[in-house]
Design an enzyme around this catalytic site. Sequence first.
Site, short mmCIF file in Angstrom:
data_model
loop_
_atom_site.label_atom_id
_atom_site.label_comp_id
_atom_site.label_asym_id
_atom_site.label_seq_id
_atom_site.Cartn_x
_atom_site.Cartn_y
_atom_site.Cartn_z
N GLY A 15 24.33 48.08 35.05
CA GLY A 15 25.61 48.77 35.22
C GLY A 15 25.40 50.21 35.63
N ARG A 83 14.74 34.66 36.81
CA ARG A 83 15.86 33.74 36.51
C ARG A 83 16.99 34.03 37.48
NH1 ARG A 83 17.75 35.29 31.40
NH2 ARG A 83 16.14 36.87 31.38
N ASP A 121 18.12 48.43 29.27
CA ASP A 121 17.14 47.50 28.68
C ASP A 121 16.94 46.25 29.54
OD1 ASP A 121 19.83 46.71 27.66
OD2 ASP A 121 18.67 45.11 26.72
N THR A 143 21.97 54.58 30.82
CA THR A 143 23.10 53.75 30.36
C THR A 143 24.09 54.61 29.58
OG1 THR A 143 23.87 52.03 28.85
CG2 THR A 143 21.73 52.89 28.36
N ASP A 145 25.61 53.39 27.25
CA ASP A 145 25.56 52.85 25.88
C ASP A 145 24.58 53.61 24.98
OD1 ASP A 145 27.16 50.94 27.11
OD2 ASP A 145 25.56 49.46 27.28
N ASP A 147 21.59 52.95 24.31
CA ASP A 147 21.02 51.98 23.37
C ASP A 147 19.57 51.59 23.71
OD1 ASP A 147 21.56 50.55 25.65
OD2 ASP A 147 22.57 48.89 24.66
N ARG A 189 28.71 48.03 24.54
CA ARG A 189 28.08 46.74 24.20
C ARG A 189 27.87 46.61 22.69
NH1 ARG A 189 22.85 44.93 27.39
NH2 ARG A 189 22.30 47.04 26.78
#
Length: 367
Positions: A15, A83, A121, A143, A145, A147, A189
């Site tokens: 983000g 992925r 992260d 971020t 956040d 975090d 989050r």
Amino acid sequence: MRQRLRRIGVLTGGGDCAGLNAVIRAVAKSAILEYGMEVYGIADGFLGLIEDRMHELTANDVSNILTQGGTILGTSNKAVPDRFVTGRDANGDPIVEDVTPRVLEHIAARGLEAVIVIGGDGSMSGAARLMQHGVRMIGVPKTIDNDLRHTDLTFGFQTAVEVATEALDRIHTTAASHHRVMLVETMGRNAGWLALHAGIASGADVILIPEIPYHPEAVYRCCQARAEHRKNFTIIAVAEGARPVDGQVVVESIVPESPDPIRLGGVSTVLARQLSEATGLECRSTILGHVQRGGTPCAFDRVLATVFGQHAVQLVVEGRWNQMVALQHGVICHVGIEKVAHHQRQVPRDAPILRAARAVGTCMGDA
Ligand code: F6P
């Protein structure tokens, strides 16, 4: 040992937030002007590595972007090489493939000797997986956040705090005029840093964060007690990840292609309805959403982003591979990316900032 590198790549992943361009500028200017390197800007995060979309950045390309919001490189919070969603099957389910070999080919063909990943992260986890294939990575912590582990601050956080604080201040005056209970929901989050900082800065009466599951009755009591003491309005700062003691987080949507598919949002609306039913008070909720990520970085983030970007290049020059730039106790340093990947940093229960919030009478929903 000092390395003579010719070409590095830089990407912004996950983000977006304010200050990304300030980091890109610092990386490119420092690498080009100080060390004579070539810098390749990789488009849309890891997607650009998967699809081989990148181009050389000149010092001129990064001129005049210090104060610009967003990222001139583009970003993606869905593309992860190991992925990667390449399509949908007959049932509409995502077809997932490991396209790491493609990424390694593109890095080699472009002659990138290292990649600077500016991200949270999720991006550090992506970087860690490429490191296992021998790609030299350097991380820069980003971020709203805040975090990421092993850094006291990420850039972008402070700007988001300013935006949320201004919103809370504005809600304050309308709450007072209408004698309402007003809930303001921040992003963040699973971490409550943003709600906690903005809540304290704006003098919110109640702050609800994921780390402290709330008792709805405690919130009702706080609003009622204020009403009884002729404080005829209440301001509640709620983190999107806040949840009641006996309940779950409120999920806004699921993004199947994303490595972290759950998008939170709406807890303030749910709680406003419950509060209104339980207390008879008039309640309204405001979800701040992506406004917290956009716009120009505050001065603090411009400085932090510049220092982080320059330090990232310094790590490249010194050959300190697979490290993320960090700020610890006011000192710029670095930590192994593998220590940061796959983890999130939440507000510790014994954090001094929580003590301060409680000391000034803030209800944290648990009393
Ligand atoms: O991690 C940054 C963040 O803004 C979170 O606070 C929020 O939960 C999430 O990203 C929203 O993601 P998206 O941009 O996919 O809606």
